[in-house]
Design an enzyme around this catalytic site. Structure first.
Site, short mmCIF file in Angstrom:
data_model
loop_
_atom_site.label_atom_id
_atom_site.label_comp_id
_atom_site.label_asym_id
_atom_site.label_seq_id
_atom_site.Cartn_x
_atom_site.Cartn_y
_atom_site.Cartn_z
N LYS A 9 0.85 -1.20 0.00
CA LYS A 9 0.00 0.00 0.00
C LYS A 9 0.89 1.25 0.00
CE LYS A 9 -3.96 2.02 2.46
NZ LYS A 9 -4.90 1.89 3.59
N SER A 61 -9.69 1.93 2.53
CA SER A 61 -8.84 2.71 1.68
C SER A 61 -7.78 1.89 0.95
CB SER A 61 -8.14 3.81 2.50
OG SER A 61 -7.30 3.23 3.48
N SER A 94 -9.93 -0.39 6.65
CA SER A 94 -9.38 -0.30 5.29
C SER A 94 -8.80 -1.57 4.72
CB SER A 94 -8.30 0.77 5.24
OG SER A 94 -8.92 2.00 5.12
N1 GLN Z 1 -13.21 4.59 6.11
C1 GLN Z 1 -12.48 4.87 7.30
C2 GLN Z 1 -11.97 6.28 7.29
O1 GLN Z 1 -12.19 6.96 6.32
C3 GLN Z 1 -11.36 3.89 7.52
C4 GLN Z 1 -10.21 4.11 6.63
C5 GLN Z 1 -8.98 3.36 7.04
O2 GLN Z 1 -9.05 2.35 7.72
N2 GLN Z 1 -7.83 3.89 6.64
O3 GLN Z 1 -11.38 6.73 8.22
#
Ligand code: GLN
Length: 477
Positions: A76, A153, A178
């Protein structure tokens, strides 16, 4: 088509039955050809081929070793890889070339992994659909339907893992879901470990008390093998635990008597009925195989985890982003005006819309005068929410719920959602993340030809229970 498992691939590669450079070439050709799917922010072709050559020569010298030997591994974008542009999907980090590897990357390399590139994501992890990309980045497209999102994400990691017709795993990251969310939307296995089990050193932080690096693979076994390769204590991360999971001996286990709690708050209102039904069917299969099933309510988590999470996550992220001021890393602007003017120019021109929203909201929640009402209150709520899980784990080995309330939405549908509506989609993934509990999402079936994920959650450091339950379910599907 059945893809070779990581275990098998590494075994064959160590034995010299796979030309590693040749295989890496083939895979790079495939990922370049799929460029329009936007799985990658950077494909690190030169590094990958150089690593492949070295591994081929190790085989010749009879020195081949490592669990991920010769295996293509994607990372990532928010995880630093030495010499490869690492931007966490943000233009503000344009041109940033880390001078070191994140601990997980050096561990993976030590096991013989070949790093093929940095996968696309929401800017700094701020999103659920990988559509909150930084300026100049594109959202990854779902391999099952390119008009739909991969989730976020870690969307690029999941999309690529589902797309790959070759052995591959992806190192990804979760703050509030995410890993599970995109794994669910793309039908792959996403393993999020206990907070602290995997070092965060070299991660471009989103929210330090929540961030966890984890793994994605086509199967539970693939994701588990990557997880055990990257876990373990690291003195460079002060929250790192002195624990290392091992799944190698987990072969002849039985799920008989395994106590599974069905989180009923996540099967009713707000969850698409088809999604709910498909997840239930999986649970029934486990019951048939001997697991004990009972419903449980996590009513506090169902009500308060999303607001508590977003307050804490935004408060922490707003402090983390303060260092991006055009003086140390990444994007710069022409030097003019006072420091404050320069700083504002760099940040206004290079952060995306969602990053700006979170800086404003997070800073507000921490301001004196508001801190007690928002940030500190959310921290108190967090303790209560963790306690609710603690009680549940007195009775159950694992808890289960659908990973996401819907199937992967179309980009045209996401555009119409307000930020609050998008945040609400994290209903089922946020609780275990806020509590720092290990969880895994695997495919549970299909609705409208799109994958539906089921998520299993276990108590702290009980990754083995997750591995057992998820492997059993995978076999029963
Ligand atoms: N959707 C969540 C956020 O926007 C989790 C994202 C993540 O785990 N990086 O914070």
């Amino acid at each position: 088509m059945k893809v070779q498992s990581v275990l098998e691939f590494a075994e064959q590669a160590r034995a010299g039955n796979i030309g590693i450079e040749e295989n890496t070439h083939k895979i790079l050709d495939k990922v370049f050809a799929a460029n329009g799917m936007n799985f990658f922010n950077v494909i690190s072709k030169d590094l990958a081929l150089q690593q492949a050559k070295e591994l081929d020569s190790r085989v010749k010298q009879g020195k081949a070793s490592g669990k991920l030997f010769g295996l293509p591994v994607s990372v990532k974008d928010c995880i630093c890889v030495k010499g490869i542009e690492s931007r966490a999907g943000s233009r503000i980090l344009d041109g940033y070339l880390p001078v070191f590897d994140a601990t997980v990357v050096s561990k993976a390399k030590a096991e013989g992994a070949i790093i093929i590139g940095k996968t696309s994501q929401d800017e700094f992890g701020f999103g659920t659909f990988s559509t909150n990309t930084g300026i100049g980045f594109n959202a990854p497209k779902n391999p099952f339907d390119s008009e739909r999102s991969c989730g976020g994400s870690s969307g690029g990691s999941a999309g690529l893992t589902a797309f790959a017709d070759f052995a591959h795993v992806s190192i990804s990251e979760s703050t509030g879901g995410s890993i599970a969310c995109p794994a669910g939307f793309c039908g792959v296995a996403g393993f999020t470990p206990t907070y602290g089990l995997v070092s965060r050193y070299g991660l471009i932080d989103y929210a330090n008390s929540l961030d966890k690096i984890g793994s994605m693979g086509k199967t539970v076994a693939d994701s588990a093998l990557l997880l055990e390769s990257i876990a373990g204590h690291d003195e460079k991360d002060s929250t790192s635990l002195n624990e290392k999971p091992s799944f190698a001996d987990e072969k002849n286990f039985s799920t008989k008597g395994l106590k599974i709690g069905i989180i009923k708050d996540f099967f009713g209102e707000g969850i698409n009925p088809d999604v709910s039904k498909i997840a239930w069917n999986s649970i029934k299969k486990l019951e048939k195989a001997g697991a004990k099933i009972k419903e449980i309510s996590l009513s506090l988590n169902a009500k308060f985890s999303v607001p508590a999470y977003y307050l804490i996550a935004m408060a922490e992220s707003s402090t983390n982003l303060a260092k991006f001021c055009g003086m140390r890393y990444g994007a710069q602007e022409s030097l003019s005006g006072s420091f404050n003017e320069y700083f504002s120019k760099v940040r206004s021109n290079n952060f995306g819309e969602e990053a700006k929203r979170r800086i404003l909201l997070g800073t507000f929640a921490r301001m004196s005068g508001f801190r007690d009402a928002y940030y500190l209150k959310a921290m108190k709520a967090r303790t209560r929410l963790i306690n609710e899980f603690r009680l549940a784990f007195k009775e159950f080995d694992v808890l289960a719920n659908p990973t996401m309330p819907v199937i992967a939405p179309k980009f045209s549908e996401i555009e119409k959602l307000s930020p609050i509506e998008q945040y609400a989609m994290d209903l089922c993934t946020v609780p275990s993340n806020l509590a720092g509990l290990p969880h895994i999402s695997i495919n549970s079936g299909f609705s409208q030809k799109m994958p539906v994920g089921i998520m299993l959650v276990a108590d702290y450091l009980q990754e083995k229970k997750l591995f057992r339950a998820a492997s059993a379910l995978e076999e029963l599907q």
